[in-house]
Design a protein around this motif. Structure first.
Motif, PDB file in Angstrom:
ATOM      1  N   ASN A   1       0.879  -1.154   0.000  1.00 16.56           N
ATOM      2  CA  ASN A   1       0.000   0.000   0.000  1.00 16.56           C
ATOM      3  C   ASN A   1       0.923   1.212   0.000  1.00 16.56           C
ATOM      4  O   ASN A   1       1.690   1.398   0.934  1.00 16.56           O
ATOM      5  CB  ASN A   1      -0.900   0.000   1.239  1.00 16.56           C
ATOM      6  N   ASP A   2       0.864   1.990  -1.058  1.00 17.47           N
ATOM      7  CA  ASP A   2       1.779   3.126  -1.209  1.00 17.47           C
ATOM      8  C   ASP A   2       3.238   2.673  -1.092  1.00 17.47           C
ATOM      9  O   ASP A   2       4.048   3.280  -0.400  1.00 17.47           O
ATOM     10  CB  ASP A   2       1.485   4.210  -0.171  1.00 17.47           C
ATOM     11  N   LEU A   3       3.545   1.539  -1.715  1.00 19.67           N
ATOM     12  CA  LEU A   3       4.893   0.958  -1.775  1.00 19.67           C
ATOM     13  C   LEU A   3       5.424   0.476  -0.428  1.00 19.67           C
ATOM     14  O   LEU A   3       6.596   0.203  -0.281  1.00 19.67           O
ATOM     15  CB  LEU A   3       5.885   1.931  -2.419  1.00 19.67           C
ATOM     16  N   ARG A   4       4.574   0.342   0.572  1.00 18.18           N
ATOM     17  CA  ARG A   4       4.976  -0.221   1.863  1.00 18.18           C
ATOM     18  C   ARG A   4       4.302  -1.572   2.018  1.00 18.18           C
ATOM     19  O   ARG A   4       3.139  -1.723   1.677  1.00 18.18           O
ATOM     20  CB  ARG A   4       4.567   0.690   3.009  1.00 18.18           C
ATOM     21  N   TYR A   5       5.025  -2.517   2.552  1.00 20.25           N
ATOM     22  CA  TYR A   5       4.445  -3.835   2.779  1.00 20.25           C
ATOM     23  C   TYR A   5       3.578  -3.813   4.019  1.00 20.25           C
ATOM     24  O   TYR A   5       3.953  -3.251   5.038  1.00 20.25           O
ATOM     25  CB  TYR A   5       5.544  -4.880   2.956  1.00 20.25           C
ATOM     26  N   CYS A   6       2.431  -4.460   3.935  1.00 23.59           N
ATOM     27  CA  CYS A   6       1.596  -4.602   5.120  1.00 23.59           C
ATOM     28  C   CYS A   6       2.113  -5.782   5.938  1.00 23.59           C
ATOM     29  O   CYS A   6       2.878  -6.607   5.459  1.00 23.59           O
ATOM     30  CB  CYS A   6       0.142  -4.824   4.734  1.00 23.59           C
ATOM     31  N   SER A   7       1.710  -5.849   7.160  1.00 27.58           N
ATOM     32  CA  SER A   7       2.077  -6.972   8.015  1.00 27.58           C
ATOM     33  C   SER A   7       1.387  -8.230   7.510  1.00 27.58           C
ATOM     34  O   SER A   7       0.206  -8.201   7.178  1.00 27.58           O
ATOM     35  CB  SER A   7       1.635  -6.695   9.451  1.00 27.58           C
ATOM     36  N   TRP A   8       2.130  -9.317   7.459  1.00 28.25           N
ATOM     37  CA  TRP A   8       1.556 -10.583   7.006  1.00 28.25           C
ATOM     38  C   TRP A   8       2.278 -11.746   7.664  1.00 28.25           C
ATOM     39  O   TRP A   8       3.371 -11.600   8.186  1.00 28.25           O
ATOM     40  CB  TRP A   8       1.615 -10.708   5.490  1.00 28.25           C
ATOM     41  N   GLN A   9       1.635 -12.885   7.643  1.00 29.63           N
ATOM     42  CA  GLN A   9       2.215 -14.085   8.216  1.00 29.63           C
ATOM     43  C   GLN A   9       1.622 -15.304   7.532  1.00 29.63           C
ATOM     44  O   GLN A   9       0.449 -15.307   7.158  1.00 29.63           O
ATOM     45  CB  GLN A   9       1.936 -14.137   9.711  1.00 29.63           C
ATOM     46  N   VAL A  10       2.441 -16.333   7.369  1.00 28.68           N
ATOM     47  CA  VAL A  10       1.981 -17.625   6.859  1.00 28.68           C
ATOM     48  C   VAL A  10       2.090 -18.616   8.011  1.00 28.68           C
ATOM     49  O   VAL A  10       3.119 -18.691   8.676  1.00 28.68           O
ATOM     50  CB  VAL A  10       2.841 -18.122   5.675  1.00 28.68           C
ATOM     51  N   ILE A  11       1.023 -19.365   8.248  1.00 30.40           N
ATOM     52  CA  ILE A  11       0.974 -20.341   9.332  1.00 30.40           C
ATOM     53  C   ILE A  11       0.628 -21.698   8.740  1.00 30.40           C
ATOM     54  O   ILE A  11      -0.209 -21.801   7.835  1.00 30.40           O
ATOM     55  CB  ILE A  11      -0.094 -19.946  10.375  1.00 30.40           C
ATOM     56  N   ARG A  12       1.258 -22.734   9.262  1.00 30.98           N
ATOM     57  CA  ARG A  12       0.897 -24.104   8.882  1.00 30.98           C
ATOM     58  C   ARG A  12       0.036 -24.664   9.997  1.00 30.98           C
ATOM     59  O   ARG A  12       0.439 -24.708  11.162  1.00 30.98           O
ATOM     60  CB  ARG A  12       2.133 -24.959   8.686  1.00 30.98           C
ATOM     61  N   GLU A  13      -1.180 -25.091   9.640  1.00 29.27           N
ATOM     62  CA  GLU A  13      -2.107 -25.613  10.634  1.00 29.27           C
ATOM     63  C   GLU A  13      -1.770 -27.062  10.985  1.00 29.27           C
ATOM     64  O   GLU A  13      -0.986 -27.718  10.307  1.00 29.27           O
ATOM     65  CB  GLU A  13      -3.537 -25.548  10.099  1.00 29.27           C
ATOM     66  N   LEU A  14      -2.396 -27.572  12.029  1.00 32.12           N
ATOM     67  CA  LEU A  14      -2.181 -28.941  12.470  1.00 32.12           C
ATOM     68  C   LEU A  14      -2.466 -29.955  11.359  1.00 32.12           C
ATOM     69  O   LEU A  14      -1.768 -30.955  11.222  1.00 32.12           O
ATOM     70  CB  LEU A  14      -3.059 -29.258  13.686  1.00 32.12           C
ATOM     71  N   ALA A  15      -3.480 -29.682  10.550  1.00 31.57           N
ATOM     72  CA  ALA A  15      -3.856 -30.585   9.461  1.00 31.57           C
ATOM     73  C   ALA A  15      -2.960 -30.421   8.235  1.00 31.57           C
ATOM     74  O   ALA A  15      -3.134 -31.121   7.241  1.00 31.57           O
ATOM     75  CB  ALA A  15      -5.316 -30.355   9.064  1.00 31.57           C
TER      76      ALA A  15
END
Length: 176
Positions: A131-145
């Motif tokens: 957004n306006d060349l700035r990265y937003c906060s994000w995360q990738v999670i692996r679930e139990l399944a």
């Protein structure tokens, strides 16, 4: 809360990649890269501080995300024994490199060269994390399944490639 960063302060969008999709494969690759980067950063910190850390700071900002920082507090499970001269204690189990020492400045410079962060590259799936060349906060999670979940600021998801994921709530995420 799933994690303790800027996503707590704003409403976030949570999606689960559908099985067998290109998005699932991309999130798996991203998850593996994040874990490898974390492992590398912790190994390097162990070399610098002489003990295995339990927590390190990483951040998002202009042009990068998941950039580990050796200039912030590094947390250990117990106080360090025989800490190097270039390391200062800033809490019971928290330490930081002292920029007063040439060795610390060299460690910081080398660390920053090696750990420049990760760019997720999810635009092809309609997941825009800038957004306006700035990265937003994000995360990738692996679930139990074994499913992969992507969490980011709500404005990142315009709805393209909707066939690749399901929108879910935080209570639907199943992690350890």
């Amino acid at each position: 809360m799933l994690f303790n960063n800027n996503l707590q302060k704003q409403k976030s969008m949570i999606i689960r990649a559908k099985k067998g999709t290109a998005l699932e494969n991309r999130l798996r690759e991203l998850y593996e890269r994040i874990e490898a980067e974390r492992k590398r950063a912790f190994e390097r910190a162990k070399e610098i501080f002489g003990a295995e850390p339990v927590c390190m700071t990483y951040s998002w900002g202009f042009g990068f995300s998941y950039m580990y920082s050796i200039t912030k507090d590094v947390v250990f499970s117990a106080p360090l024994q025989n800490k190097p001269a270039h390391v200062v204690q800033v809490g019971e189990d928290r330490y930081r490199l002292s920029r007063r020492h040439k060795a610390a400045r060299e460690f910081i410079s080398k660390f920053q060269e090696d750990f420049r962060g990760i760019i997720p590259g999810l635009d092809e799936f309609g997941i825009h994390i800038t957004n306006d060349l700035r990265y937003c906060s994000w995360q990738v999670i692996r679930e139990l399944a074994g499913d992969f979940v992507f969490i980011a600021a709500e404005w990142c998801f315009p709805g393209d490639a909707r066939d690749q994921y399901d929108i879910i709530s935080e209570s639907d995420v199943q992690i350890t």
